[in-house]
Design a protein around this motif. Sequence first.
Motif, PDB file in Angstrom:
ATOM      1  N   ASN A 255       0.831  -1.216   0.000  1.00 29.85           N
ATOM      2  CA  ASN A 255       0.000   0.000   0.000  1.00 29.85           C
ATOM      3  C   ASN A 255       0.861   1.260   0.000  1.00 29.85           C
ATOM      4  O   ASN A 255       0.580   2.223  -0.702  1.00 29.85           O
TER       5      ASN A 255
ATOM      6  N   GLU B 213       1.011   4.207  -2.700  1.00 29.38           N
ATOM      7  CA  GLU B 213       0.788   5.609  -2.289  1.00 29.38           C
ATOM      8  C   GLU B 213       1.916   6.512  -2.794  1.00 29.38           C
ATOM      9  O   GLU B 213       1.680   7.601  -3.321  1.00 29.38           O
TER      10      GLU B 213
ATOM     11  N   GLU C  31       1.628   7.052  -6.433  1.00 29.77           N
ATOM     12  CA  GLU C  31       0.565   8.008  -6.769  1.00 29.77           C
ATOM     13  C   GLU C  31       1.062   9.441  -6.587  1.00 29.77           C
ATOM     14  O   GLU C  31       0.762  10.330  -7.357  1.00 29.77           O
TER      15      GLU C  31
END
Length: 449
Positions: free
Chosen positions: A211, A215, A218
């Motif tokens: 995750n 992140e 992104e």
Amino acid sequence: SMTLEHGAHRIGKRIDSKMSRWRNYGFGQFIHWGLYAIPGGHWNGEYYGGAAEWIRSWKGMPNEDYDNLYTEFDPVDFDPKAWAEQAKDMGARYMIITTKHHDGFCLWPSEFTDYDVTNAPYGQDIIGPLVEAYDAEGIDVYLYFSVMDWNHPGYRSKLETAEDREAYEGFKEFTRNQLLELLERYPSTKGLWFDGTWDAAWKEQAEFADNLAMEMREMIPGLIIGSRFRPDDYGNRHFDSNGDLMGDYEQGWERKLPDTYEDTKGNDWDCVMTVPENQWGYHSDWRGHVKTSYELIEMLVKSVSLDGNFVMNFGPNGQGEIRKEERQLAKEIGEWMHKNQKAIYDCGYIDWEKQDWGYYTRNRESGEVYMIVFNKPINGALRIKTPAKINLDKIFDLNGPQKTYRPEEIHRNEYFIHLDEALLETPKVIVIQYSEATNQTKGYDKAKT
Ligand SMILES: Cc1ccc([C@@H]2N[C@@H](C)[C@@H](O)[C@H]2O)cc1
């Protein structure tokens, strides 16, 4: 293959432009700089024989003595522009800087700890000026980050008790906060070089790491993260439980090189290399073998010939100076790179049989092949063996009076070219322009118009 929630999410190489830029670098600079540069491998007059950046783990230096070094960190000679100019002259196309090594001391003002430069006498951000100076020289910056952090109270190498697990949750949040903070503060960074991820505690964090990687990607689209960050569902690192690469390139070649293309499994990879046998941080008393510029140039050439990048380490001292041995190596390597960078930049592997005289590289755009000759045979004859249907159209020296060579065919697809100079002073680059013989038969008629 097994179904993995948090294994490799991509099979094969990234083909986007940011990864192609990474693939074509050829040559990079590692910088290990931090509190360990102050003792420089000694304490209380004792010599520490391990890696200088690991001196805190040595019984000869009490932890509290090490942890208080920050009160002395004041590198008055730190000159990021000079470092960036030197890297440019050397021919490095990217640089990896230790933002935080295993000791947990942060070279940037972190909101999430007091153990950073703002609480040292120096008092200012180190990372920002470095990023700025290297960006100004057109050298891409990557951030080294150690997950293992000996300073943080929540760090654990393994999770045995409920207390461990609770503390580690706080440590994970801290780690995420620092990484997002780094990308927020230095958005021109092109990627992260992770270290300190071998602990059992971290190997249980497949979902968290997956995750967090998403992140970060992104936040900075195209961010480049190697194979040393994420564990998979079963705690496997670098390659997941199906044997697929866990990141954008393989980070397994630390102080060592693959020997054959097969060793690379066809993946992208980097080799990070120390100048002494095993010193990343500054050690004032280098003992044992210190690599010469020719050894380092050969490692660089071998890396590029096998589709990798070669990253040479520098360890500035406690005052922020680059030591004279490293300055001299940068100068010598730069002299060779100035004349021969065409055989390194934008080049990679070609499947011609490796010969004893040295290495082939191939420019990925033009297809031009380079012979980089380290070992001149007694008879001066350089053997070239090509796959079938390859025509050697033109062969000539990259440098000097553009001497051309007429290949002497000695077998099918096998040739000698004859060197005439007596001795090779430096690794010599010879250019081969080749074409693939189409399987047209002779006498092919021109199209009727
Ligand atoms: C056993 C071991 C752990 C960590 C390291 C770190 N990785 C290098 C890139 C350096 O940062 C070294 O301290 C080396 C060996």
